[in-house]
Design a protein around this motif. Structure first.
Motif, mmCIF file in Angstrom:
data_model
loop_
_atom_site.group_PDB
_atom_site.id
_atom_site.type_symbol
_atom_site.label_atom_id
_atom_site.label_comp_id
_atom_site.label_asym_id
_atom_site.label_seq_id
_atom_site.Cartn_x
_atom_site.Cartn_y
_atom_site.Cartn_z
ATOM 1 N N CYS A 1 7.534 64.461 84.558
ATOM 2 C CA CYS A 1 6.654 64.817 85.672
ATOM 3 C C CYS A 1 5.441 63.887 85.636
ATOM 4 N N GLY B 1 4.746 68.930 90.453
ATOM 5 C CA GLY B 1 4.434 67.493 90.599
ATOM 6 C C GLY B 1 5.692 66.658 90.837
ATOM 7 N N CYS C 1 8.634 68.968 89.748
ATOM 8 C CA CYS C 1 8.508 69.544 88.401
ATOM 9 C C CYS C 1 8.697 71.067 88.401
ATOM 10 N N CYS D 1 2.222 66.555 84.810
ATOM 11 C CA CYS D 1 2.040 67.260 83.530
ATOM 12 C C CYS D 1 2.850 66.650 82.399
ATOM 13 N N CYS E 1 4.999 72.483 87.284
ATOM 14 C CA CYS E 1 3.757 72.362 88.075
ATOM 15 C C CYS E 1 3.986 71.882 89.502
HETATM 16 ZN ZN ZN Z 1 4.644 68.917 85.978
#
Ligand code: ZN
Ligand code: NAD
Length: 248
Positions: free
Chosen positions: A126, A156, A151, A129, A154
């Motif tokens: 990711c 992302g 992700c 993160c 998170c």
């Molecule tokens: Zn992430």
């Protein structure tokens, strides 16, 4: 009398190898700059375009998923096996690689002795993160939803864990590569066109620190003048002496 590769290796106690795509062509993975190489077929994808555009992300993923299939079916070639042998013999301290195919690890060199300057294309991370995601998971998402994977932790953007053009080289790996280089007594550059910086800068760095330098490649490189010896030819035949344990 001209020195052979075996002579240089016999005299060395701390070898550091620096490898490029050329060490993996004998495993069936094309390099970038040779005729028929990847850059003769497609333009590289810039990091900022990946971040900005879903269409570019899907194109990057399409290429990465083709590559992972190639990486999985490939087997370590004689160059990888020769380095694994030098590691077993206690001579090889580390492999610094520009490759993303994971073949040094599969040849038996422990992961903590492999410094991957351009990342690793056998998994994804990711961008926000850093969480690791697997390629088969990404393939499933793309096949099912036709959008680039996000992700699981998170939300992302998830990207193959490689350094794209326009993306910074990992600082920690570069510093470690420099430390390994200056404390070596023999620096072996294998199968790299030595045109991509800062990675290629390890050659002049080795020179500055009095480290012996050997370059093994099919064609001359711009950094040949730094080398104590240049072995021009196919990696398989140059390193055969290591695998046979021969003295010639
Ligand atoms: Zn992430
Ligand atoms: P490059 O394509 O620029 O150079 C490879 C060199 O190896 C060329 O000079 C070529 O003549 C030589 N070569 C190819 N096959 C050979 C053989 N069998 N014997 C002897 N010489 C041979 O590759 P590079 O210097 O690694 O350049 C940089 C980028 O390519 C890196 O960023 C790397 O991440 C990426 N890359 C990686 C892979 C991989 O992981 N296998 C494949 C393609 C590109």
């Amino acid at each position: 009398m001209e020195k052979t590769l075996s002579d240089f290796i016999a005299q060395a106690g701390r070898i550091v190898a620096f490898t490029g795509a050329g060490i993996s062509t004998e495993s069936g993975i094309p390099d970038y700059r040779s005729p028929g190489g990847i850059w003769s077929k497609m333009e590289p994808i810039q990091f900022q375009d990946f971040v900005a555009s879903e269409e570019v992300r899907l194109e990057d993923w399409r290429r990465r998923l083709i590559m992972i299939d190639q990486f999985r079916t490939a087997k370590p070639a004689s160059g990888h096996l020769a380095l694994a042998r030098l590691f077993e013999d206690g001579k090889l301290q580390a492999v610094i690689t520009q490759n993303i195919d994971g073949l040094h690890a599969r040849s038996g060199i422990p992961e903590d002795r492999i410094i991957e300057l351009h990342g690793n294309g056998t998994y994804a991370t990711c961008l926000d993160c850093g969480r690791r995601h697997e390629m088969d998971w990404a393939r499933e998402i793309i096949g099912k939803d036709a959008h680039a994977p996000r992700c699981l932790a998170c939300g992302g953007l998830v990207k193959a864990a490689v350094i794209n053009f326009g993306q910074a080289m990992p600082e920690r790996e570069l510093v470690r590569a420099q430390q390994m280089t200056i404390t070596a007594d023999l620096f072996l550059a294998i199968g790299s066109s030595l045109q991509v910086y800062p990675a290629a800068g390890l050659v002049p760095l080795a020179k500055e620190h009095g480290v012996r330098i050997l370059i093994a490649n099919r064609e001359p490189t711009p950094l040949d003048p730094y080398a104590d010896c240049v072995f021009l030819g196919e990696i398989g035949s140059i390193f055969r002496c290591v695998l046979e344990g021969a003295q010639s």
